[in-house]
Design an enzyme around this catalytic site. Sequence first.
Site, PDB file in Angstrom:
ATOM      1  N   LYS A  99      44.267  47.406  32.144  1.00  0.00           N
ATOM      2  CA  LYS A  99      44.998  48.429  31.371  1.00  0.00           C
ATOM      3  C   LYS A  99      46.251  47.826  30.721  1.00  0.00           C
ATOM      4  CE  LYS A  99      45.631  51.165  34.956  1.00  0.00           C
ATOM      5  NZ  LYS A  99      44.972  50.395  36.050  1.00  0.00           N
ATOM      6  N   ARG A 135      47.422  60.225  36.137  1.00  0.00           N
ATOM      7  CA  ARG A 135      46.605  59.768  37.258  1.00  0.00           C
ATOM      8  C   ARG A 135      46.106  60.926  38.110  1.00  0.00           C
ATOM      9  NH1 ARG A 135      49.026  54.333  37.525  1.00  0.00           N
ATOM     10  NH2 ARG A 135      47.983  53.106  39.105  1.00  0.00           N
ATOM     11  N   ARG A 194      46.150  37.331  39.897  1.00  0.00           N
ATOM     12  CA  ARG A 194      47.148  37.787  38.913  1.00  0.00           C
ATOM     13  C   ARG A 194      48.526  37.203  39.216  1.00  0.00           C
ATOM     14  NH1 ARG A 194      48.037  44.040  37.544  1.00  0.00           N
ATOM     15  NH2 ARG A 194      48.290  44.242  39.803  1.00  0.00           N
ATOM     16  N   ARG A 214      52.487  40.301  42.516  1.00  0.00           N
ATOM     17  CA  ARG A 214      53.016  41.645  42.754  1.00  0.00           C
ATOM     18  C   ARG A 214      52.898  41.970  44.233  1.00  0.00           C
ATOM     19  NH1 ARG A 214      50.820  45.938  38.405  1.00  0.00           N
ATOM     20  NH2 ARG A 214      50.371  47.107  40.294  1.00  0.00           N
ATOM     21  N   ARG A 244      44.626  51.530  46.701  1.00  0.00           N
ATOM     22  CA  ARG A 244      44.737  51.911  45.277  1.00  0.00           C
ATOM     23  C   ARG A 244      43.360  52.223  44.706  1.00  0.00           C
ATOM     24  NH1 ARG A 244      47.575  46.643  43.988  1.00  0.00           N
ATOM     25  NH2 ARG A 244      47.297  46.952  41.752  1.00  0.00           N
TER      26      ARG A 244
HETATM   27  P1  AP5 Z   1      46.090  44.012  34.345  1.00  0.00           P
HETATM   28  O1  AP5 Z   1      46.073  44.171  32.866  1.00  0.00           O
HETATM   29  O2  AP5 Z   1      47.379  43.674  35.012  1.00  0.00           O
HETATM   30  O3  AP5 Z   1      45.372  45.261  35.064  1.00  0.00           O
HETATM   31  P2  AP5 Z   1      45.865  46.777  35.262  1.00  0.00           P
HETATM   32  O4  AP5 Z   1      44.687  47.657  35.062  1.00  0.00           O
HETATM   33  O5  AP5 Z   1      47.075  47.041  34.443  1.00  0.00           O
HETATM   34  O6  AP5 Z   1      46.172  46.721  36.817  1.00  0.00           O
HETATM   35  P3  AP5 Z   1      47.374  47.314  37.702  1.00  0.00           P
HETATM   36  O7  AP5 Z   1      47.236  46.672  39.048  1.00  0.00           O
HETATM   37  O8  AP5 Z   1      48.689  47.154  37.009  1.00  0.00           O
HETATM   38  O9  AP5 Z   1      46.984  48.799  37.784  1.00  0.00           O
HETATM   39  P4  AP5 Z   1      47.480  49.829  38.833  1.00  0.00           P
HETATM   40  O10 AP5 Z   1      46.967  51.073  38.217  1.00  0.00           O
HETATM   41  O11 AP5 Z   1      47.058  49.556  40.228  1.00  0.00           O
HETATM   42  O12 AP5 Z   1      49.065  49.600  38.864  1.00  0.00           O
HETATM   43  P5  AP5 Z   1      50.303  50.350  38.214  1.00  0.00           P
HETATM   44  O13 AP5 Z   1      51.302  49.328  37.887  1.00  0.00           O
HETATM   45  O14 AP5 Z   1      49.872  51.300  37.139  1.00  0.00           O
HETATM   46  O15 AP5 Z   1      44.983  42.869  34.689  1.00  0.00           O
HETATM   47  C1  AP5 Z   1      44.774  42.440  36.026  1.00  0.00           C
HETATM   48  C2  AP5 Z   1      44.502  40.922  36.027  1.00  0.00           C
HETATM   49  O16 AP5 Z   1      43.265  40.655  35.337  1.00  0.00           O
HETATM   50  C3  AP5 Z   1      45.570  40.094  35.273  1.00  0.00           C
HETATM   51  O17 AP5 Z   1      45.742  38.883  35.933  1.00  0.00           O
HETATM   52  C4  AP5 Z   1      44.954  39.859  33.861  1.00  0.00           C
HETATM   53  O18 AP5 Z   1      45.416  38.651  33.264  1.00  0.00           O
HETATM   54  C5  AP5 Z   1      43.465  39.801  34.194  1.00  0.00           C
HETATM   55  N1  AP5 Z   1      42.619  40.353  33.116  1.00  0.00           N
HETATM   56  C6  AP5 Z   1      42.862  41.447  32.347  1.00  0.00           C
HETATM   57  N2  AP5 Z   1      41.840  41.670  31.503  1.00  0.00           N
HETATM   58  C7  AP5 Z   1      40.917  40.691  31.767  1.00  0.00           C
HETATM   59  C8  AP5 Z   1      39.618  40.396  31.220  1.00  0.00           C
HETATM   60  N3  AP5 Z   1      39.059  41.146  30.267  1.00  0.00           N
HETATM   61  N4  AP5 Z   1      38.941  39.330  31.735  1.00  0.00           N
HETATM   62  C9  AP5 Z   1      39.483  38.561  32.719  1.00  0.00           C
HETATM   63  N5  AP5 Z   1      40.716  38.790  33.259  1.00  0.00           N
HETATM   64  C10 AP5 Z   1      41.406  39.852  32.787  1.00  0.00           C
HETATM   65  O19 AP5 Z   1      50.808  51.256  39.429  1.00  0.00           O
HETATM   66  C11 AP5 Z   1      51.373  50.681  40.571  1.00  0.00           C
HETATM   67  C12 AP5 Z   1      51.807  51.785  41.537  1.00  0.00           C
HETATM   68  O20 AP5 Z   1      52.822  52.609  40.912  1.00  0.00           O
HETATM   69  C13 AP5 Z   1      50.722  52.790  41.943  1.00  0.00           C
HETATM   70  O21 AP5 Z   1      49.946  52.306  43.031  1.00  0.00           O
HETATM   71  C14 AP5 Z   1      51.560  54.009  42.321  1.00  0.00           C
HETATM   72  O22 AP5 Z   1      52.152  53.854  43.577  1.00  0.00           O
HETATM   73  C15 AP5 Z   1      52.669  53.994  41.269  1.00  0.00           C
HETATM   74  N6  AP5 Z   1      52.308  54.754  40.052  1.00  0.00           N
HETATM   75  C16 AP5 Z   1      52.175  54.235  38.801  1.00  0.00           C
HETATM   76  N7  AP5 Z   1      51.835  55.196  37.933  1.00  0.00           N
HETATM   77  C17 AP5 Z   1      51.750  56.352  38.649  1.00  0.00           C
HETATM   78  C18 AP5 Z   1      51.422  57.699  38.296  1.00  0.00           C
HETATM   79  N8  AP5 Z   1      51.092  58.042  37.034  1.00  0.00           N
HETATM   80  N9  AP5 Z   1      51.417  58.624  39.284  1.00  0.00           N
HETATM   81  C19 AP5 Z   1      51.759  58.304  40.568  1.00  0.00           C
HETATM   82  N10 AP5 Z   1      52.068  57.053  40.954  1.00  0.00           N
HETATM   83  C20 AP5 Z   1      52.070  56.071  40.004  1.00  0.00           C
END
Ligand code: AP5
Length: 212
Positions: A13, A88, A123, A156, A167
């Site tokens: 994402k 979410r 990552r 992270r 998650r």
């Molecule tokens: P990356 O692009 O970093 O993936 P991502 O989907 O953004 O993964 P996240 O771990 O950031 O998602 P998340 O939803 O768990 O975390 P968030 O920060 O939102 O890619 C991952 C890896 O793959 C990277 O190394 C990249 O280089 C590689 N990659 C990407 N595309 C690729 C491809 N096509 N091929 C190969 N490699 C590739 O949330 C964290 C925490 O915050 C949550 O757990 C929660 O506690 C809180 N939170 C955040 N938002 C909310 C909300 N709306 N409501 C409640 N709590 C929330």
Amino acid sequence: MRVIILGPPGSGKGTQADLISKEFSIPRISTGDILREAVREGTELGKRAEEKMKKGELVDDETIIGIIKERVGKDDCKEGYILDGFPRTLPQAQALENIPTKKEIVFSFNISKEELVKRLASRLVCPKCKAVYNSISFPPRIPNTCDLCFSSLIRRSDDNEESIERRYKVWESEGNVIIEYYAKKGNLHNIDASLDTKVIFEQICNIIDKKI
Ligand code: AP5
């Protein structure tokens, strides 16, 4: 235009949201990044969110909706914005309906659990400029060093086995509800997130170009 990217942890994402942001000159709003920054700065919000984030659980809807309302009200969002990690839950999706937009395009990233676990295990992120790398698929030019700001890269704190598992479970229970919500609205586009980054980006750009 409002672009929403839905998908499990590690589905790419943030990677795609960054590319869309540059291509269409609209800001990427990542609730995860906003919360991590608050934790780093030790603010009230950060203190409230830290434990939940470590465990891979969701922060409460009221807090998150408040963050989004404030952020999309800023001047740089006038022409549009990308939501990465929001909504979410159903209440978050419903709250978004109160923030009007001319066009809303929703992408749902699909990927196997096995592949996302592999991605998250490799990552690397820049704590300063938030750039995201991958030691296998997208390594930095200098090992462990950000290409953009030369800071040392880190893992992270929630990229550990236990938190990834939690998650993913949270995504399975809440994510499907949101996907159904947007499918009913008729603006959902399914994306095979296991493909190459460039291929996915091209598909996304084609869809956005047709809609605007
Ligand atoms: P990356 O692009 O970093 O993936 P991502 O989907 O953004 O993964 P996240 O771990 O950031 O998602 P998340 O939803 O768990 O975390 P968030 O920060 O939102 O890619 C991952 C890896 O793959 C990277 O190394 C990249 O280089 C590689 N990659 C990407 N595309 C690729 C491809 N096509 N091929 C190969 N490699 C590739 O949330 C964290 C925490 O915050 C949550 O757990 C929660 O506690 C809180 N939170 C955040 N938002 C909310 C909300 N709306 N409501 C409640 N709590 C929330």
